[in-house]
Scaffold this motif. Structure first.
Motif, PDB file in Angstrom:
ATOM      1  N   THR A  24       5.435  -4.610  12.726  1.00 49.55           N
ATOM      2  CA  THR A  24       4.183  -4.326  13.438  1.00 49.55           C
ATOM      3  C   THR A  24       4.099  -2.878  13.907  1.00 49.55           C
ATOM      4  OG1 THR A  24       5.046  -4.877  15.645  1.00 49.55           O
ATOM      5  CG2 THR A  24       4.184  -6.694  14.317  1.00 49.55           C
ATOM      6  N   ARG A  59      -4.214  -4.829  14.526  1.00 49.29           N
ATOM      7  CA  ARG A  59      -2.844  -4.361  14.278  1.00 49.29           C
ATOM      8  C   ARG A  59      -2.396  -3.363  15.343  1.00 49.29           C
ATOM      9  NH1 ARG A  59       0.163  -6.639   9.835  1.00 49.29           N
ATOM     10  NH2 ARG A  59      -1.372  -7.621   8.467  1.00 49.29           N
ATOM     11  N   ALA A 116       3.342   0.855  14.244  1.00 53.06           N
ATOM     12  CA  ALA A 116       2.199   1.529  13.625  1.00 53.06           C
ATOM     13  C   ALA A 116       2.250   3.036  13.842  1.00 53.06           C
ATOM     14  CB  ALA A 116       0.902   0.971  14.191  1.00 53.06           C
ATOM     15  N   PRO A 128      -1.047  -3.084   5.612  1.00 54.02           N
ATOM     16  CA  PRO A 128      -0.179  -2.193   6.394  1.00 54.02           C
ATOM     17  C   PRO A 128       0.969  -1.645   5.560  1.00 54.02           C
ATOM     18  CG  PRO A 128       0.285  -4.475   6.918  1.00 54.02           C
ATOM     19  CD  PRO A 128      -0.928  -4.491   6.021  1.00 54.02           C
ATOM     20  N   GLU A 142      -9.397  -5.630  11.441  1.00 56.86           N
ATOM     21  CA  GLU A 142      -7.997  -5.848  11.099  1.00 56.86           C
ATOM     22  C   GLU A 142      -7.124  -4.716  11.646  1.00 56.86           C
ATOM     23  OE1 GLU A 142      -6.289  -8.151   9.763  1.00 56.86           O
ATOM     24  OE2 GLU A 142      -4.433  -7.200   9.059  1.00 56.86           O
TER      25      GLU A 142
END
Length: 487
Positions: free
Chosen positions: A369, A433, A371, A357, A429
């Motif tokens: 976290t 996320r 996004a 990330p 993954e």
């Protein structure tokens, strides 16, 4: 919105549509790009002031971020796909979608047939349109006040504008029934949520992150992906010391570079900074946005990109990553598919592929976290019958979404439990996320009005070119926002 401003906005959108219609190299399933045409239009003015096509982003094919998986999508088809009607029931659902690829068309057709079989009072008229044709057709339908019952949407500001104009239905009451609303991951459905109104539902959503070549990292002595911006810059330095091009970038197209500035703004200012600037309670020239440019300049000054990156397009960028000529790229979930198509050795490409990330920024207000991403969804025209909502509820059931994920169609999936259909570890993954993101931000050049999105892309490109300072980048974007976001 006063009359003069509305006319200016509509003129801009029309111009953008013309540019988009003339374009040619956008990724096949390119997402809606640009968002709301600034200010809400009044319901009473729908016939003349309806928002333009959802993806009315300026200079579309050159600057917009691809939405879902351009790799899995078809090239724009020049041959219109015949309209089809499934069933003979008296209640007709008019459905427009943009999934022109054969397996995706057949998937929707199969699901529609199954629904009609169980609901013989319903018939479904399906129109399949290439992306640009869809935008133009939807713009015309909206301007006439006659949207289709169910249609492709990417959420964001344009959808909000349709909602403000009374052209689409508020799904909030329906989503409260039988747990339908709770079946979606919160981040993706937030792109369709505006206050207490919900104008659509998602069926896939991904996120932007760093794809990297594990073999090149190992060659440079890098043991693990960076977790912070400082570590990221150290990785760039190590790659350069090993005579490896650290980052592939097709900045001629602008939108790939805008990911960097937006992600840094998100990491530094967090959700609050963006929402304040968007609501005009703050500014895109506030310190966090200037700091985003300053951090990006730190990276640019290290000269991490391939030679000629300012004149390279996304296709060049793909070829570099596909064939191990660069170590990293900041790109969406669609990237591996695109690169497998350009790789001379797909087996080696797959073996070396990794993902991490976007790094956190020390001292930033954003959560690690948070996004940046986007995806596809459904919206409903103002006159859609209740059966249309029931039909989409069926399409977005966990059973159907799981099957679509397994077939590589609804990827990454957004319905809770449908991730069971995924078998790709990296996509799993990313899906995880997205599901855990405390804040899910749609690409700025899609969420913001076209002129502001264009300002973001243009100004950040100048930063990459070294011709503009971070302060001026923020000022340029704010000047566009001050005009377009006036309430």
């Amino acid at each position: 919105m006063n009359v003069r401003r509305r006319l200016v906005t509509l003129a801009l959108i029309s111009a953008v549509l013309v540019l988009a219609a003339c374009g040619g190299q956008a990724p096949a399933t390119q997402q809606a790009t640009s968002a709301p045409a600034a200010e809400p239009t009044k319901a009473a003015e729908q016939a003349t002031s309806a928002p333009a096509a959802e993806p009315t982003k300026a200079a579309e094919q050159a600057t917009s971020a691809p939405a879902a998986e351009p790799t899995a999508a078809p090239a724009p088809t020049a041959t219109p796909i015949p309209l089809s009607t499934i069933g003979t029931g008296a209640t007709k659902i008019v459905w427009w979608h943009i999934n022109t690829q054969a397996d995706q068309r057949e998937n929707w057709q199969k699901l529609a047939s199954a629904y009609v079989k169980d609901h013989p009072d319903v018939s479904i008229e399906i129109t399949v349109l290439e992306n640009e044709a869809f935008k133009a057709k939807l713009a015309t339908a909206m301007q006439s006040g006659s949207p289709p019952d169910v249609f492709q949407s990417w959420g964001g500001g344009v959808l909000k504008q349709y909602g403000d104009a009374g052209l689409v239905q508020d799904l909030a009451p329906a989503l409260q029934q039988n747990g339908w609303g709770d079946s979606f991951q919160p981040g993706p459905i937030s792109l369709y949520t505006f206050g207490d109104k919900i104008y659509g539902v998602p069926w896939n959503a991904g996120m932007v992150g760093f794809w990297y070549n594990k073999a090149l990292f190992e060659k440079a002595g890098i043991a693990q992906p960076p977790a912070t911006w400082t570590e990221f810059l150290d990785v760039v330095k190590k790659l350069k010391a090993a005579n490896i091009t650290p980052i592939a970038l097709g900045e001629k197209d602008k939108w790939p570079g805008h990911f960097y500035w937006v992600y840094l703004a998100t990491r530094i200012g967090g959700r609050a900074a963006f929402e304040k600037a968007y609501a005009r309670e703050g500014s895109f020239a506030d310190p966090s946005f200037v700091e985003a440019g300053t951090k990006l300049k730190e990276l640019v000054d290290l000269q991490p990109f391939q030679n000629g990156f300012l004149g390279a397009g996304y296709g060049d960028h793909i070829a570099l990553m596909a064939n191990g000529k660069a170590a990293m790229e900041l790109m969406g979930h669609w990237a591996p598919g695109a690169e497998r198509g350009a790789a001379k050795d797909v087996k080696t490409f797959n073996a070396n592929l990794g993902w991490f990330p976007f790094p956190s920024v020390e001292g930033g207000a954003g959560d690690a976290t948070d996004a940046l991403g986007g995806g596809d969804g459904f919206a409903f025209g103002k006159n859609a019958p209740p059966a249309a909502i029931d039909f989409v509820r069926y399409l977005t059931s966990v059973e159907n979404q799981t099957a679509m994920a397994k077939a590589g169609i609804a990827v990454p999936p957004v319905v809770k439990g449908a991730e069971a259909g995924l078998d790709d570890a990296l996509l799993k993954e990313i899906q995880s996320r997205v599901a855990k993101a405390k804040y899910y931000q749609l690409y700025y050049d899609q969420y913001l009005p076209p002129a502001v999105g264009q300002a973001v892309n243009d100004a950040t490109q100048e930063l990459f070119a070294g011709t503009t300072a971070p302060e001026q980048v923020a000022k340029t974007i704010e000047e566009a926002a001050a005009i377009e976001l006036v309430q």
